[in-house]
Write a protein that holds these residues in place. Structure first.
Motif, PDB file in Angstrom:
ATOM      1  N   TYR A  71       0.838  -1.200   0.000  1.00 12.70           N
ATOM      2  CA  TYR A  71       0.000   0.000   0.000  1.00 12.70           C
ATOM      3  C   TYR A  71       0.877   1.255   0.000  1.00 12.70           C
ATOM      4  CZ  TYR A  71      -5.048   0.691   0.379  1.00 12.70           C
ATOM      5  OH  TYR A  71      -6.370   0.925   0.084  1.00 12.70           O
ATOM      6  N   THR A  74       2.652   1.627  -3.378  1.00 14.01           N
ATOM      7  CA  THR A  74       1.710   2.081  -4.402  1.00 14.01           C
ATOM      8  C   THR A  74       1.395   3.555  -4.234  1.00 14.01           C
ATOM      9  OG1 THR A  74       0.711  -0.133  -4.435  1.00 14.01           O
ATOM     10  CG2 THR A  74      -0.533   1.638  -5.468  1.00 14.01           C
ATOM     11  N   ALA A  75       1.225   3.984  -2.985  1.00 14.97           N
ATOM     12  CA  ALA A  75       0.969   5.411  -2.727  1.00 14.97           C
ATOM     13  C   ALA A  75       2.148   6.262  -3.180  1.00 14.97           C
ATOM     14  CB  ALA A  75       0.693   5.621  -1.242  1.00 14.97           C
ATOM     15  N   THR A  78       2.233   6.418  -6.945  1.00 15.56           N
ATOM     16  CA  THR A  78       1.148   7.278  -7.418  1.00 15.56           C
ATOM     17  C   THR A  78       1.492   8.747  -7.237  1.00 15.56           C
ATOM     18  OG1 THR A  78      -0.463   5.564  -6.826  1.00 15.56           O
ATOM     19  CG2 THR A  78      -1.308   7.788  -7.182  1.00 15.56           C
ATOM     20  N   PHE A 202      -3.714   9.670 -11.118  1.00 19.01           N
ATOM     21  CA  PHE A 202      -3.861   8.891  -9.888  1.00 19.01           C
ATOM     22  C   PHE A 202      -4.268   7.462 -10.205  1.00 19.01           C
ATOM     23  CE2 PHE A 202      -5.949   7.221  -6.161  1.00 19.01           C
ATOM     24  CZ  PHE A 202      -5.201   7.707  -5.105  1.00 19.01           C
ATOM     25  N   THR A 203      -5.199   7.318 -11.130  1.00 21.43           N
ATOM     26  CA  THR A 203      -5.653   5.979 -11.525  1.00 21.43           C
ATOM     27  C   THR A 203      -4.541   5.199 -12.201  1.00 21.43           C
ATOM     28  OG1 THR A 203      -7.899   6.845 -11.825  1.00 21.43           O
ATOM     29  CG2 THR A 203      -7.407   4.713 -12.820  1.00 21.43           C
ATOM     30  N   TRP A 206      -2.022   4.215  -9.419  1.00 19.43           N
ATOM     31  CA  TRP A 206      -2.518   3.246  -8.456  1.00 19.43           C
ATOM     32  C   TRP A 206      -2.708   1.864  -9.084  1.00 19.43           C
ATOM     33  CZ3 TRP A 206      -2.551   4.209  -3.404  1.00 19.43           C
ATOM     34  CH2 TRP A 206      -3.163   3.273  -2.558  1.00 19.43           C
ATOM     35  N   ASN A 207      -3.015   1.828 -10.371  1.00 15.38           N
ATOM     36  CA  ASN A 207      -3.260   0.549 -11.049  1.00 15.38           C
ATOM     37  C   ASN A 207      -2.046   0.029 -11.822  1.00 15.38           C
ATOM     38  OD1 ASN A 207      -5.943   0.470 -10.174  1.00 15.38           O
ATOM     39  ND2 ASN A 207      -6.671   1.613 -11.946  1.00 15.38           N
ATOM     40  N   ALA A 249      -7.763  -2.301  -2.136  1.00  9.39           N
ATOM     41  CA  ALA A 249      -6.989  -1.513  -3.102  1.00  9.39           C
ATOM     42  C   ALA A 249      -7.851  -0.516  -3.857  1.00  9.39           C
ATOM     43  CB  ALA A 249      -6.286  -2.446  -4.088  1.00  9.39           C
ATOM     44  N   PRO A 252      -9.051   3.912  -2.339  1.00  7.96           N
ATOM     45  CA  PRO A 252      -8.526   5.258  -2.644  1.00  7.96           C
ATOM     46  C   PRO A 252      -9.032   5.823  -3.967  1.00  7.96           C
ATOM     47  CG  PRO A 252      -6.776   3.838  -1.825  1.00  7.96           C
ATOM     48  CD  PRO A 252      -7.953   2.962  -2.083  1.00  7.96           C
ATOM     49  N   ILE A 253      -9.154   4.987  -4.996  1.00  7.97           N
ATOM     50  CA  ILE A 253      -9.623   5.468  -6.298  1.00  7.97           C
ATOM     51  C   ILE A 253     -11.059   5.962  -6.196  1.00  7.97           C
ATOM     52  CG2 ILE A 253     -10.187   4.764  -8.650  1.00  7.97           C
ATOM     53  CD1 ILE A 253      -7.826   2.921  -8.615  1.00  7.97           C
TER      54      ILE A 253
END
Length: 275
Positions: A71, A74-75, A78, A202-203, A206-207, A249, A252-253
């Motif tokens: 997490y 990934t943050a 991002t 952001f998407t 994050w993905n 996961a 946040p999105i």
């Protein structure tokens, strides 16, 4: 309002409602499956509200894997991608839209043409470059390829072309240099477009999956998308735990989009006004 108009709107509303249900169905199934035992996940007909409630899937996902590390990684990825995309895309979009320099349009067309090059073609040379820079197993290797994103630059350029040149010239006559014009005049007008690009970036961050899979080998430095995919190997296809991890996961999105959806819609719509 006549009957034909009412009928047309009713039909359109019905079609959009069905499309919305189709798009929401996988998310609803994921959320439902995350609270089931593995033996109940594929039971037909689908039990949308599980009779045998099993919240331990979330504990398994968080405690049996370095989920918190994933997490955080990934943050971080991002954040890097959002900063790089917003900074480079706004500056480049403004340059391609409002600055006059030799070969501007040709350079822009060549740059846009890179969108047709598959990621798989670039992955080997990028890997060699990042390896020589010592960036393997570093989240920067996942974020840096997004720095010059052709789509985001195109999106911002499309909006900046709609800003009247007279406004730019007036700022220059008043004594503003290019930096001041860009920061004080242009950027405040592009709040909706920047918000839309923020959500997209952001998407993307994050993905992110493919780059992380190639450039990061250390499990503890991995990102969520690749980490969740590893659940299947460890748990012999335990989809309930995978769905629990995917649900965590996704949060946040959803939160980011709910807070910025109005500006996102405005930004995408206004960016396509003028080609």
């Amino acid at each position: 309002m006549n009957r034909s108009t009412i009928g047309g709107r009713t039909l359109l509303t019905g079609i959009l409602a069905m499309v919305g249900m189709v798009m929401v169905f996988p998310i609803a199934w994921m959320l439902s499956a995350s609270f089931k035992y593995e033996s109940d996940v594929f039971k037909m007909p689908i039990e949308w509200i599980p009779k045998n409630f099993n919240p331990s899937n979330y504990a398994t996902a968080v405690n049996d894997f370095p989920f918190v590390n994933w997490y955080a990684n990934t943050a971080l990825v991002t954040i890097y991608i959002v900063i790089l995309v917003l900074t480079v895309s706004t500056i480049s979009g403004y340059a391609f839209a409002k600055l006059e320099f030799k070969g501007r349009d040709v350079i822009f067309l060549i740059f846009i043409a890179t969108m047709m090059i598959p990621v798989e073609v670039r992955i080997i040379p990028q890997f060699m470059i990042f390896k020589s820079m010592g960036l393997i197993d570093n989240v920067l290797s996942v974020a840096l390829p997004w720095m010059f994103n052709a789509f985001s630059i195109f999106l911002m350029r499309q909006f900046f072309t709609s800003i009247p040149n007279d406004l730019i010239e007036a700022a220059r006559i008043d004594g503003c240099n290019e930096y001041m014009t860009f920061c004080r005049i242009v950027l405040p007008l592009a709040k909706s477009q920047i918000s839309a690009l923020f959500i997209l970036a952001f998407t993307w961050g994050w993905n992110e999956y493919f780059s992380a899979l190639i450039y990061i080998n250390d499990t503890y430095k991995q990102v969520l998308s690749v980490g969740i995919a590893s659940f299947k190997g460890e748990y012999s296809g335990n989809f309930a735990v995978q769905m629990a991890g995917a649900t965590l996961a996704l949060i946040p999105i959803i939160v980011v989009y709910l807070f910025a959806q109005k500006r996102f819609i405005e930004g995408v719509a206004m960016s396509g006004v003028k080609g």
